[in-house]
Motif scaffolding. Structure first.
Motif, PDB file in Angstrom:
ATOM      1  N   GLN A  43      14.602  -0.166 -28.278  1.00  0.00           N
ATOM      2  CA  GLN A  43      15.182  -1.076 -27.627  1.00  0.00           C
ATOM      3  C   GLN A  43      14.971  -2.642 -27.328  1.00  0.00           C
ATOM      4  O   GLN A  43      13.610  -2.559 -27.193  1.00  0.00           O
ATOM      5  CB  GLN A  43      15.098  -0.263 -25.625  1.00  0.00           C
ATOM      6  CG  GLN A  43      15.908  -1.207 -25.285  1.00  0.00           C
ATOM      7  CD  GLN A  43      17.077  -1.471 -25.060  1.00  0.00           C
ATOM      8  OE1 GLN A  43      17.755  -0.230 -24.256  1.00  0.00           O
ATOM      9  NE2 GLN A  43      17.658  -2.276 -24.441  1.00  0.00           N
ATOM     10  N   GLN A 215      -0.854   3.567 -27.257  1.00  0.00           N
ATOM     11  CA  GLN A 215       0.477   4.333 -26.713  1.00  0.00           C
ATOM     12  C   GLN A 215       0.714   5.054 -28.477  1.00  0.00           C
ATOM     13  O   GLN A 215       0.794   4.611 -29.058  1.00  0.00           O
ATOM     14  CB  GLN A 215       1.539   4.291 -26.192  1.00  0.00           C
ATOM     15  CG  GLN A 215       1.503   4.612 -24.406  1.00  0.00           C
ATOM     16  CD  GLN A 215       3.054   4.093 -23.853  1.00  0.00           C
ATOM     17  OE1 GLN A 215       3.128   3.419 -24.121  1.00  0.00           O
ATOM     18  NE2 GLN A 215       3.665   4.849 -22.998  1.00  0.00           N
ATOM     19  N   SER A 225      11.013   9.457 -28.015  1.00  0.00           N
ATOM     20  CA  SER A 225      10.585   8.644 -27.841  1.00  0.00           C
ATOM     21  C   SER A 225      11.189   7.092 -27.942  1.00  0.00           C
ATOM     22  O   SER A 225      11.632   6.761 -28.751  1.00  0.00           O
ATOM     23  CB  SER A 225       8.978   8.154 -28.511  1.00  0.00           C
ATOM     24  OG  SER A 225       8.187   9.605 -28.461  1.00  0.00           O
ATOM     25  N   SER A 226      11.076   6.420 -26.704  1.00  0.00           N
ATOM     26  CA  SER A 226      12.388   4.829 -26.289  1.00  0.00           C
ATOM     27  C   SER A 226      10.748   3.644 -26.973  1.00  0.00           C
ATOM     28  O   SER A 226       9.997   3.402 -26.285  1.00  0.00           O
ATOM     29  CB  SER A 226      12.803   5.189 -25.501  1.00  0.00           C
ATOM     30  OG  SER A 226      13.330   3.650 -25.565  1.00  0.00           O
ATOM     31  N   VAL A 228      10.411   0.354 -26.302  1.00  0.00           N
ATOM     32  CA  VAL A 228      10.711  -1.555 -26.272  1.00  0.00           C
ATOM     33  C   VAL A 228       9.834  -1.870 -26.904  1.00  0.00           C
ATOM     34  O   VAL A 228       8.727  -2.496 -26.516  1.00  0.00           O
ATOM     35  CB  VAL A 228      10.044  -1.273 -24.086  1.00  0.00           C
ATOM     36  CG1 VAL A 228      10.892  -2.447 -23.766  1.00  0.00           C
ATOM     37  CG2 VAL A 228      11.396  -0.116 -24.182  1.00  0.00           C
ATOM     38  N   GLU A 272       6.177  -1.155 -24.207  1.00  0.00           N
ATOM     39  CA  GLU A 272       6.131   0.350 -23.878  1.00  0.00           C
ATOM     40  C   GLU A 272       7.167   1.191 -24.941  1.00  0.00           C
ATOM     41  O   GLU A 272       7.551   0.678 -25.242  1.00  0.00           O
ATOM     42  CB  GLU A 272       6.372  -0.298 -22.441  1.00  0.00           C
ATOM     43  CG  GLU A 272       7.730   0.060 -22.142  1.00  0.00           C
ATOM     44  CD  GLU A 272       7.635  -0.082 -20.394  1.00  0.00           C
ATOM     45  OE1 GLU A 272       7.097   0.851 -19.821  1.00  0.00           O
ATOM     46  OE2 GLU A 272       8.985  -0.869 -19.920  1.00  0.00           O
ATOM     47  N   LYS A 274       8.825   4.810 -23.872  1.00  0.00           N
ATOM     48  CA  LYS A 274       8.856   5.960 -23.539  1.00  0.00           C
ATOM     49  C   LYS A 274       9.274   6.754 -23.448  1.00  0.00           C
ATOM     50  O   LYS A 274      10.236   7.220 -24.769  1.00  0.00           O
ATOM     51  CB  LYS A 274       9.903   5.491 -22.310  1.00  0.00           C
ATOM     52  CG  LYS A 274      10.591   3.614 -21.593  1.00  0.00           C
ATOM     53  CD  LYS A 274      11.412   3.343 -20.785  1.00  0.00           C
ATOM     54  CE  LYS A 274      11.544   2.240 -20.332  1.00  0.00           C
ATOM     55  NZ  LYS A 274      12.894   1.364 -19.744  1.00  0.00           N
ATOM     56  N   ASN A 276      10.938   9.649 -23.239  1.00  0.00           N
ATOM     57  CA  ASN A 276      12.674  11.154 -23.019  1.00  0.00           C
ATOM     58  C   ASN A 276      12.951  13.070 -23.235  1.00  0.00           C
ATOM     59  O   ASN A 276      12.520  13.399 -24.290  1.00  0.00           O
ATOM     60  CB  ASN A 276      13.453  10.512 -23.283  1.00  0.00           C
ATOM     61  CG  ASN A 276      13.800   9.243 -22.859  1.00  0.00           C
ATOM     62  OD1 ASN A 276      13.518   8.773 -22.098  1.00  0.00           O
ATOM     63  ND2 ASN A 276      14.142   8.261 -23.723  1.00  0.00           N
TER      64      ASN A 276
END
Length: 276
Positions: A43, A215, A225-226, A228, A272, A274, A276
């Motif tokens: 993203q 992370q 996993s997204s 950013v 970061e 994220k 999902n």
């Protein structure tokens, strides 16, 4: 007669046994683990300093003290590689590794990478621009389809290709500034050139390498996993070379475009991850 019959039966039984042994199924002996793949998302979030980028409506100030707005921001991301915790690298197949990020189109900022080997990933590498291999392909070749199609789709609509000197525009940044010396108060940064097709030119392709801070991006058959990634447009003007809109309201074809390329190579960071 009985002895001959017994010998024939014995031979038949022995041969049948050998046949059964030799016809074992490959799956019963192959202990190789099946290759599993999953999906990872990237993203891209365009910002200016600590503020979200807003087209046309917001004035920002660069390190030279010049105000500016942004009316257009497009850039190519390509040749994506992902680094695993063991140091190995998963290279996204080239045909699936070209994207045009457009601030005016939020969907273009969400990249979905499929068929990624499962595992934990700690970093990413990508190219800002379109590599020389694709740039020198014939315009109607299969390698120029999709997002790289210069006749249809976003590349054509956004004017991200120079016909007169064949090559993609890697980054297009446009806007207004009170410091601009142009009659309409605009500034234009159109950055391209991959080193030259028939004669040597400047090479503004830039490789970006980022680590995932604290992370891991987990890829399994069910977990997505997204990642950013922020792109700070302020750095196009500020770092490592400070640029002045007043002195250079239009940068397209000169060797000084390398300073813009050096600057945009450093505008990315991972904000970061994220899960999902």
């Amino acid at each position: 007669m009985m002895k001959r019959t017994f010998s024939w039966l014995s031979a038949w039984v022995l041969a049948s046994g050998l046949l059964v042994v030799s016809c074992s199924f490959p799956d019963e002996e192959d202990d190789t683990d099946p290759i599993e793949t999953g999906t990872i998302q990237l993203q891209f979030d365009n910002i200016v300093g600590d503020k979200d980028l807003q087209l046309d409506s917001t004035k920002y100030v660069n390190a030279a003290g010049e105000d500016f707005t942004v009316s257009k921001l497009n850039y190519y991301i390509s040749n994506i590689k992902l680094t695993r915790t063991d140091g190995s690298v998963f290279t996204v197949p080239q045909d699936s590794s070209y994207f045009l990020i457009r601030e005016a189109d939020s969907q273009s900022q969400k990249l979905t990478i499929r068929n990624v080997l499962t595992g934990d990933y700690t970093g990413i590498e990508f190219l800002v621009g379109v590599d020389s291999l694709r740039s020198v392909m014939e315009p109607d070749s299969p390698g120029r389809k999709g997002i790289l199609d210069i006749y249809a789709g976003p590349t054509n609509e956004e004017g991200m290709y120079w016909d007169w000197n064949p090559g993609y525009i890697f980054l297009k940044l446009e806007g207004s500034s009170d410091s601009s010396a142009t009659p309409n108060g605009k500034y234009y940064y159109h950055i391209g050139f991959f080193g030259g097709r028939t004669q040597r030119t400047i090479n503004n392709l830039r490789t970006v390498k980022l680590t995932f801070p604290g992370q891991k991006a987990i890829v399994t058959t069910s977990i997505v996993s997204s990642v950013v990634i922020q792109a700070d447009i302020q750095k196009i003007f500020n770092s490592p070379t400070q640029l002045s809109i007043k002195q250079s309201p239009s940068l397209m074809f000169t060797d000084s475009t390398k300073y813009v390329a050096d600057n945009y190579a450093g505008m990315f960071n991972v904000k970061e991850i994220k899960i999902n």
